[in-house]
Design an enzyme around this catalytic site. Structure first.
Site, PDB file in Angstrom:
ATOM      1  N   GLY A  14       8.626  -2.671 -11.413  1.00  0.00           N
ATOM      2  CA  GLY A  14       7.249  -2.610 -11.882  1.00  0.00           C
ATOM      3  C   GLY A  14       6.255  -3.484 -11.136  1.00  0.00           C
ATOM      4  N   ILE A  95      11.343  13.360  -9.778  1.00  0.00           N
ATOM      5  CA  ILE A  95      10.384  14.357  -9.277  1.00  0.00           C
ATOM      6  C   ILE A  95       9.961  15.237 -10.457  1.00  0.00           C
ATOM      7  CG2 ILE A  95      10.191  16.431  -7.824  1.00  0.00           C
ATOM      8  CD1 ILE A  95      11.706  14.918  -5.666  1.00  0.00           C
ATOM      9  N   HIS A 112       3.053   6.010  -2.083  1.00  0.00           N
ATOM     10  CA  HIS A 112       4.248   6.226  -1.262  1.00  0.00           C
ATOM     11  C   HIS A 112       4.241   5.211  -0.113  1.00  0.00           C
ATOM     12  CE1 HIS A 112       7.581   8.388   0.530  1.00  0.00           C
ATOM     13  NE2 HIS A 112       6.974   8.270   1.694  1.00  0.00           N
ATOM     14  N   GLU A 150       3.193  20.134  -6.776  1.00  0.00           N
ATOM     15  CA  GLU A 150       4.600  20.548  -6.892  1.00  0.00           C
ATOM     16  C   GLU A 150       5.438  20.211  -5.655  1.00  0.00           C
ATOM     17  OE1 GLU A 150       2.355  23.884  -5.031  1.00  0.00           O
ATOM     18  OE2 GLU A 150       2.001  22.441  -6.651  1.00  0.00           O
ATOM     19  N   ASP A 153       5.442  14.417  -2.373  1.00  0.00           N
ATOM     20  CA  ASP A 153       4.554  13.727  -1.423  1.00  0.00           C
ATOM     21  C   ASP A 153       3.616  14.698  -0.697  1.00  0.00           C
ATOM     22  OD1 ASP A 153       5.789  11.288  -2.057  1.00  0.00           O
ATOM     23  OD2 ASP A 153       7.332  11.579  -0.555  1.00  0.00           O
ATOM     24  N   ALA A 182      -0.413  -3.363   1.430  1.00  0.00           N
ATOM     25  CA  ALA A 182      -0.965  -2.011   1.243  1.00  0.00           C
ATOM     26  C   ALA A 182      -0.847  -1.494  -0.193  1.00  0.00           C
ATOM     27  CB  ALA A 182      -0.296  -1.043   2.220  1.00  0.00           C
ATOM     28  N   GLU A 183       0.376  -1.369  -0.701  1.00  0.00           N
ATOM     29  CA  GLU A 183       0.550  -0.711  -2.005  1.00  0.00           C
ATOM     30  C   GLU A 183      -0.232  -1.393  -3.127  1.00  0.00           C
ATOM     31  OE1 GLU A 183       4.592   0.448  -3.168  1.00  0.00           O
ATOM     32  OE2 GLU A 183       5.220   0.054  -1.112  1.00  0.00           O
TER      33      GLU A 183
END
Length: 204
Positions: A14, A95, A112, A150, A153, A182-183
């Site tokens: 998390g 997914i 991502h 769908e 990524d 970045a994230e």
């Protein structure tokens, strides 16, 4: 202004959820409010982070529910219960099907750990992304926040940030740098952007 209700979907430690909670605290995420954390893993430390921040957490485990349909039905029920308007996948390792994502057009965000279209799609998650980047020998990697559709990524890209690869990087060291540089910056930024957009649509 009424804030956009956000549900964050998690599976692990998390750290990206923490970045969002911190952004809400500091005012970077000002048009959205995290109202629920959904974990696909009952042991995820992300649930502890949610509890510490006073955000309700629920577990929807595909393994326990037995099928993708039951798993997604449980998620949908939890989302309906809290009135979520925006979904943020923050290290969510499952997914989601087309049947699910179709119900949330331009309302599901994912982060991502690469510069899409590099090192993305089915099978590219977690450390595997960084292992692939190092094996390929690229000099620059980074992170991408995109809408979820769908195709794994495959949704429209919202934000990207490049991170340089240093000599001697291991997948773990690189993973940490991509998160920090970045994230943890991009995800709160993109969440604010879309929360604001949803808020505007509601007042029109």
């Amino acid at each position: 202004m009424v804030k956009t209700k956000i549900a964050v979907l998690v599976s692990g430690g998390g750290t990206n959820l923490q970045a969002l909670l911190d952004a809400q605290q500091s005012g970077v995420l000002r048009d959205g409010e995290i109202v629920l954390v959904i974990s696909s893993n009952p042991k995820a430390y992300a649930l502890t982070r949610a509890a510490q921040a006073g955000v309700p957490g629920v577990v929807c485990s595909r393994k326990e529910l037995g099928s993708q349909a039951a798993f997604e039905a449980a998620i949908s029920q939890a989302l309906a219960g809290c009135g979520a308007e925006l979904l943020v996948l923050a290290g969510f390792m499952s997914i989601l099907s087309e049947a699910f994502t179709r119900q949330w057009p331009r309302r599901i965000l994912n982060v991502h750990p690469s510069l899409i279209p590099s090192f993305c799609g089915k099978g590219y998650y977690g450390l595997k992304v960084h292992e692939a980047a190092l094996a390929y020998g690229v000099k620059v990697t980074g992170a991408t926040v995109h809408f979820v559709n769908e195709v794994p990524d495959g949704g429209e890209i919202l934000l990207q940030k490049a991170v340089e690869i240093q000599p001697g990087d291991t997948p773990e060291v690189l993973q940490r740098r991509v998160m920090e540089q970045a994230e943890w910056k991009l995800l709160p930024q993109a969440t604010q952007m879309i929360s604001e957009e949803i808020g505007r649509e509601k007042t029109q």
